[in-house]
Write a protein that holds these residues in place. Structure first.
Motif, PDB file in Angstrom:
ATOM      1  N   VAL A 152       0.829  -1.206   0.000  1.00  0.00           N
ATOM      2  CA  VAL A 152       0.000   0.000   0.000  1.00  0.00           C
ATOM      3  C   VAL A 152       0.867   1.262   0.000  1.00  0.00           C
ATOM      4  CG1 VAL A 152      -1.618   1.347   1.359  1.00  0.00           C
ATOM      5  CG2 VAL A 152      -2.009  -1.099   1.038  1.00  0.00           C
ATOM      6  N   VAL A 153       1.850   1.330   0.892  1.00  0.00           N
ATOM      7  CA  VAL A 153       2.681   2.536   1.001  1.00  0.00           C
ATOM      8  C   VAL A 153       3.500   2.782  -0.266  1.00  0.00           C
ATOM      9  CG1 VAL A 153       4.543   3.644   2.276  1.00  0.00           C
ATOM     10  CG2 VAL A 153       2.739   2.432   3.512  1.00  0.00           C
ATOM     11  N   PRO A 154       4.256   1.791  -0.792  1.00  0.00           N
ATOM     12  CA  PRO A 154       5.008   2.077  -2.028  1.00  0.00           C
ATOM     13  C   PRO A 154       4.109   2.389  -3.218  1.00  0.00           C
ATOM     14  CG  PRO A 154       5.166  -0.250  -1.427  1.00  0.00           C
ATOM     15  CD  PRO A 154       4.579   0.454  -0.261  1.00  0.00           C
ATOM     16  N   LEU A 155       2.962   1.727  -3.316  1.00  0.00           N
ATOM     17  CA  LEU A 155       2.053   2.032  -4.422  1.00  0.00           C
ATOM     18  C   LEU A 155       1.492   3.449  -4.304  1.00  0.00           C
ATOM     19  CD1 LEU A 155       0.041  -1.294  -4.866  1.00  0.00           C
ATOM     20  CD2 LEU A 155       1.719  -0.322  -6.437  1.00  0.00           C
ATOM     21  N   PHE A 156       1.161   3.852  -3.089  1.00  0.00           N
ATOM     22  CA  PHE A 156       0.640   5.212  -2.901  1.00  0.00           C
ATOM     23  C   PHE A 156       1.724   6.245  -3.199  1.00  0.00           C
ATOM     24  CE2 PHE A 156      -0.659   8.938  -0.416  1.00  0.00           C
ATOM     25  CZ  PHE A 156      -1.962   9.090  -0.878  1.00  0.00           C
ATOM     26  N   ASP A 157       2.969   5.952  -2.835  1.00  0.00           N
ATOM     27  CA  ASP A 157       4.075   6.866  -3.179  1.00  0.00           C
ATOM     28  C   ASP A 157       4.235   6.993  -4.692  1.00  0.00           C
ATOM     29  OD1 ASP A 157       4.619   7.383  -0.542  1.00  0.00           O
ATOM     30  OD2 ASP A 157       6.192   5.862  -0.372  1.00  0.00           O
ATOM     31  N   GLN A 158       4.056   5.890  -5.405  1.00  0.00           N
ATOM     32  CA  GLN A 158       4.135   5.953  -6.863  1.00  0.00           C
ATOM     33  C   GLN A 158       3.000   6.796  -7.444  1.00  0.00           C
ATOM     34  OE1 GLN A 158       4.271   2.042  -8.553  1.00  0.00           O
ATOM     35  NE2 GLN A 158       6.256   1.534  -7.665  1.00  0.00           N
ATOM     36  N   MET A 159       1.815   6.650  -6.896  1.00  0.00           N
ATOM     37  CA  MET A 159       0.696   7.455  -7.388  1.00  0.00           C
ATOM     38  C   MET A 159       0.936   8.948  -7.139  1.00  0.00           C
ATOM     39  SD  MET A 159      -1.252   5.210  -8.748  1.00  0.00           S
ATOM     40  CE  MET A 159       0.224   4.214  -9.077  1.00  0.00           C
ATOM     41  N   LEU A 160       1.521   9.268  -5.983  1.00  0.00           N
ATOM     42  CA  LEU A 160       1.858  10.662  -5.705  1.00  0.00           C
ATOM     43  C   LEU A 160       2.937  11.166  -6.655  1.00  0.00           C
ATOM     44  CD1 LEU A 160       1.948  10.764  -1.791  1.00  0.00           C
ATOM     45  CD2 LEU A 160       0.244  11.825  -3.296  1.00  0.00           C
TER      46      LEU A 160
END
Length: 305
Positions: A152-160
């Motif tokens: 969740v955290v790395p994917l959300f960082d990629q989306m940002l």
């Protein structure tokens, strides 16, 4: 011994053990032959059906009562008069039509993209001879054991990083990668005779033509089963759409219904009504395509075999 006796002995059929009757094609899976196995199988099916139906009926009964009646003491699910106030409250306070459209759009696109990507990747693993194929397949299989919560955290960082938060792409793209579906399709492709593909190549078919005209038509049951599982998973996915979307107009049905909460704490009737509204489209889809769904799962052996 006379010739007549010899002929009589020869003509007399030899009595052997009685063979069990062969099951007809499409017959239900039983525990054996005879009355007792059939009774045991029927009893087990009835028990499992009751265990599934009773909570579902209890949820329906809870959703069509007032909060006051639901909170009353007693074990009976029917404690008050019939009312649809919970459904009316949810429909008035939430944009259910938009959320349902988003769910259908996102689940449909996730299903199509996942099937396309997974079939191509599985075919490459099954028939490809490129360098590093085994290592890449091992990584794909190992990815099955990674809990989605850790990503969740790395994917959300990629989306940002790509400025994709609060977009359809942010909800769809991370769900397209499905290592389990790649592995299931790869195992199925391994069982397809290579002679069929070689005959097509001799006739001048390209590799993509072989995949499209030979492999995919033979893989319709497994592709249909994978599409069903992916669609259900994308429809029921709550965590990732909840994290990556803040705009109410982009929320899916499970996420949007979860935001419709009363300020006075847990409202059990509204909670059950929300759950039923979220599950209703899947129930309708299953009722319309139940024969194809059951045949796909049974044909591919994904039903627990």
């Amino acid at each position: 011994m006379s010739a007549t006796a010899t002929a009589t002995a020869t003509a007399t059929p030899v009595r052997g053990r009685r063979r069990p009757p062969r099951e007809a094609s499409g017959s239900p899976l039983l525990l054996g032959h005879g009355r007792v196995p059939r009774v045991l199988a029927g009893t087990a099916l009835v028990v499992l059906a009751v265990l599934w139906v009773v909570p579902f009926l209890w949820a329906i009964a809870t959703s069509v009562q007032s909060e006051k009646d639901v909170a009353a003491t007693g074990l009976s699910p029917f404690k008050g008069a019939f009312t649809l106030d919970s459904y009316q409250e949810i429909l008035e306070r939430g944009n259910v039509a938009v959320w349902a459209f988003n769910s259908f759009l996102i689940a449909g696109l996730v299903t199509v993209l996942t099937v396309v990507v997974s079939t191509l990747a599985a075919y490459g693993f099954s028939r490809g001879t490129f360098r590093g194929r085994r290592a890449l397949l091992a990584v794909t299989v190992a990815a099955i054991m990674i809990p989605p919560q850790l990503l969740v955290v790395p994917l959300f960082d990629q989306m940002l990083l790509f400025n994709m938060v609060d977009t359809y792409a942010a909800v769809i793209l991370p769900q397209v990668v499905a290592p389990m579906m790649v592995f299931i399709l790869k195992r199925f492709f391994d069982g397809i005779p290579k002679e069929l593909e070689e005959a097509a190549r001799i006739d001048g078919a390209s590799e993509f033509r072989v995949f499209r005209s030979i492999v995919l038509p033979l893989s319709r049951p497994i592709v249909a089963a994978v599409a069903i599982f992916v669609f259900i998973g994308a429809w029921n996915n709550f965590m990732w759409p909840f994290i990556v979307t803040n705009d109410p107009d982009l929320m899916t049905l499970p996420v949007g219904l979860a935001t419709v909460k009363d300020a006075y704490g847990i409202q059990y009737a509204q909670s059950m009504a929300s759950a039923l509204l979220a599950a209703l489209p899947l129930i309708v889809v299953f009722l319309l395509f139940q024969r194809r769904i059951v045949n796909s799962v049974a044909t591919t052996g994904l039903g627990g075999s």
